[in-house]
Design an enzyme around this catalytic site. Structure first.
Site, PDB file in Angstrom:
ATOM      1  N   HIS A 120      28.854 -23.787 -21.336  1.00 16.04           N
ATOM      2  CA  HIS A 120      27.603 -23.040 -21.521  1.00 16.04           C
ATOM      3  C   HIS A 120      27.861 -21.651 -22.107  1.00 16.04           C
ATOM      4  CE1 HIS A 120      24.202 -25.368 -20.136  1.00 16.04           C
ATOM      5  NE2 HIS A 120      24.780 -25.674 -18.992  1.00 16.04           N
ATOM      6  N   HIS A 163      31.812 -27.848 -17.475  1.00 20.33           N
ATOM      7  CA  HIS A 163      30.404 -27.851 -17.888  1.00 20.33           C
ATOM      8  C   HIS A 163      29.891 -26.413 -18.022  1.00 20.33           C
ATOM      9  CE1 HIS A 163      26.195 -29.675 -17.671  1.00 20.33           C
ATOM     10  NE2 HIS A 163      25.964 -28.373 -17.500  1.00 20.33           N
ATOM     11  N   GLU A 164      30.173 -25.573 -17.010  1.00 23.06           N
ATOM     12  CA  GLU A 164      29.649 -24.197 -17.027  1.00 23.06           C
ATOM     13  C   GLU A 164      30.359 -23.335 -18.077  1.00 23.06           C
ATOM     14  OE1 GLU A 164      26.927 -23.859 -15.634  1.00 23.06           O
ATOM     15  OE2 GLU A 164      27.035 -25.597 -14.310  1.00 23.06           O
ATOM     16  N   GLY A 200      26.062 -25.376 -10.144  1.00 21.69           N
ATOM     17  CA  GLY A 200      26.652 -24.366 -11.010  1.00 21.69           C
ATOM     18  C   GLY A 200      25.597 -23.828 -11.952  1.00 21.69           C
ATOM     19  N   GLN A 229      21.971 -19.707 -19.350  1.00 23.21           N
ATOM     20  CA  GLN A 229      20.872 -20.567 -18.911  1.00 23.21           C
ATOM     21  C   GLN A 229      19.682 -19.776 -18.369  1.00 23.21           C
ATOM     22  OE1 GLN A 229      23.560 -23.235 -16.418  1.00 23.21           O
ATOM     23  NE2 GLN A 229      21.999 -24.666 -17.116  1.00 23.21           N
ATOM     24  N   CYS A 272      22.164 -31.549 -16.101  1.00 20.15           N
ATOM     25  CA  CYS A 272      22.176 -30.118 -16.397  1.00 20.15           C
ATOM     26  C   CYS A 272      20.786 -29.555 -16.108  1.00 20.15           C
ATOM     27  CB  CYS A 272      22.534 -29.909 -17.868  1.00 20.15           C
ATOM     28  SG  CYS A 272      22.489 -28.182 -18.396  1.00 20.15           S
ATOM     29  N   LEU A 273      20.717 -28.408 -15.438  1.00 16.32           N
ATOM     30  CA  LEU A 273      19.416 -27.806 -15.109  1.00 16.32           C
ATOM     31  C   LEU A 273      18.611 -27.481 -16.361  1.00 16.32           C
ATOM     32  CD1 LEU A 273      20.401 -25.384 -12.181  1.00 16.32           C
ATOM     33  CD2 LEU A 273      19.263 -27.606 -12.020  1.00 16.32           C
TER      34      LEU A 273
HETATM   35 ZN    ZN Z   1      24.303 -27.169 -17.663  1.00 18.77          ZN
END
Ligand code: ZN
Length: 178
Positions: A138, A134-135, A47, A52, A92-93
């Site tokens: 963000h 999670h997304e 995701g 991000q 998380c990226l």
């Molecule tokens: Zn993340």
């Protein structure tokens, strides 16, 4: 081949900013979405949220299976119903090398717009519910470390500090160069 964007990493302040609602689903938005998918695949994520990659808009893309046919895009997503609780490990990226236990709702319903501008309601459970929460966090400027259990928070403290130090150093170096 679509361009791949750089993923912003903690503690970049753009990750803490609440994203703006998308006003119109147009070609420019579709271009952003395909670039987001390529970026997500290049980093082996499931995701990705627009903030991000430095885009302050409420756009999330996700694909739990990795098959192109399963690509999903949500515009202006919001959780409208939540039930149950679950705890599992998350990464998380934007936090390379960091993972910890996060408590989430196990069943949610998300309201959003799709890429045709139509309203959608998506029920999600378990892993899907986790990815979506999670997304959606963000786009609200909320990060998974904010929701980690106290034990995980302590366990990742040093690693977070290391990210903060290397980010601060990069900022100073680019300032010196310009
Ligand atoms: Zn993340």
């Amino acid at each position: 081949m679509a361009e791949i964007l750089q993923i912003l990493t903690y503690p970049n302040p753009l990750l803490r900013r609440r994203a703006a609602e998308v006003e119109e689903v147009d070609t420019a938005l579709r271009d952003i979405v395909s670039t987001m998918f390529e970026t997500m695949y290049a980093h082996k994520g499931v995701g990705l949220a627009a903030p991000q990659v430095g885009i302050g808009r409420k756009i999330i893309v996700f694909n739990p299976s990795g098959e192109r046919a399963d690509e999903q895009v949500l515009i202006n997503p919001a959780v409208i119903d939540r039930r149950g609780a679950m705890e599992a490990e998350e990464g998380c990226l934007s936090f390379p090398g960091i993972c910890g236990i996060v408590r989430r709702n196990s069943n949610i319903v998300v309201a959003a717009y799709d890429l045709d501008g139509g309203e959608v309601e998506i029920p999600a459970a378990d892993f899907m519910a986790r990815v979506l929460q999670h997304e959606i966090d963000h786009v609200e400027g909320m990060l998974f470390v904010d929701r980690m259990t106290p034990e995980s928070r302590i366990a990742v403290r040093e690693a977070l500090k290391a990210l903060e130090d290397s980010y601060g150093k990069a900022v100073v170096e680019s300032g010196e160069r310009s």
